[in-house]
Design a protein around this motif. Structure first.
Motif, short mmCIF file in Angstrom:
data_model
loop_
_atom_site.label_atom_id
_atom_site.label_comp_id
_atom_site.label_asym_id
_atom_site.label_seq_id
_atom_site.Cartn_x
_atom_site.Cartn_y
_atom_site.Cartn_z
N GLU A 1 -4.82 9.39 5.74
CA GLU A 1 -3.77 9.84 4.82
C GLU A 1 -3.57 11.35 4.93
O GLU A 1 -2.44 11.84 4.94
CB GLU A 1 -4.12 9.45 3.38
CG GLU A 1 -3.97 7.97 3.12
CD GLU A 1 -4.54 7.56 1.76
OE1 GLU A 1 -5.19 8.40 1.08
OE2 GLU A 1 -4.34 6.39 1.38
N LEU B 1 -2.22 2.90 8.55
CA LEU B 1 -2.53 2.71 7.12
C LEU B 1 -2.04 1.35 6.61
O LEU B 1 -2.61 0.81 5.67
CB LEU B 1 -1.94 3.86 6.31
CG LEU B 1 -2.66 5.19 6.51
CD1 LEU B 1 -1.85 6.34 5.94
CD2 LEU B 1 -4.06 5.15 5.92
N GLU C 1 -9.91 5.98 5.21
CA GLU C 1 -8.52 5.86 4.78
C GLU C 1 -7.97 7.21 4.35
O GLU C 1 -6.85 7.60 4.71
CB GLU C 1 -8.40 4.84 3.64
CG GLU C 1 -6.96 4.52 3.29
CD GLU C 1 -6.85 3.37 2.31
OE1 GLU C 1 -5.90 3.40 1.51
OE2 GLU C 1 -7.71 2.46 2.34
N LYS C 2 -8.76 7.96 3.61
CA LYS C 2 -8.35 9.30 3.15
C LYS C 2 -8.13 10.23 4.34
O LYS C 2 -7.18 11.03 4.35
CB LYS C 2 -9.40 9.87 2.19
CG LYS C 2 -8.99 11.13 1.53
CD LYS C 2 -7.85 10.87 0.55
CE LYS C 2 -7.51 12.13 -0.20
NZ LYS C 2 -6.19 12.08 -0.78
#
Length: 127
Positions: A114, A99, A110-111
């Protein structure tokens, strides 16, 4: 090293003398094929060989993370391998690094990382 393949996806790990001489896409395919061979070895009850192949694949992925690769693939593979080993500390470490420095390209990707990081932290706390 004399290459015996035209495209990176045609690479045969048995024909590679030193993986460090491969370019980044070839290293990716090389490591992925090592993972596949590790699964085959595991199915044949060759645990020591399987462990060696996985360790080599992780070494190649870490090299890509450290030296050459800007995409998410080696990070994702390392996270998956660490999760399978229940090594949540290293899974968290590689996802945090991903990240911070990988070029993920989209908010969706990206999510995804995460969310995986959140889950790895939960698993680490439970262990």
């Amino acid at each position: 090293m004399t290459k015996k393949w035209d495209k990176p996806q045609d690479i045969d790990p048995d024909e590679v003398e030193d993986w460090r001489e491969l370019n980044a896409p070839e290293k990716n395919y090389f490591a992925r094929k090592l993972e596949r061979r590790a699964v085959e070895a595991e199915l044949e009850d060759e645990e020591e060989r399987s462990d060696h192949l996985i360790d080599t694949a992780k070494e190649v992925y870490w090299h890509l993370v450290e030296e050459e690769f800007v995409g998410s693939f080696p990070y994702q593979r390392l996270a998956i391998l660490y999760r399978k080993e229940e090594d949540y500390d290293d899974e968290v470490r590689i996802l945090e690094r991903c990240l911070r420095q990988a070029k993920l390209g989209t908010e969706k990707k990206e999510k995804k990382f995460e969310n995986r990081l959140d889950r790895a932290r939960e698993l680490r706390a439970q262990s």
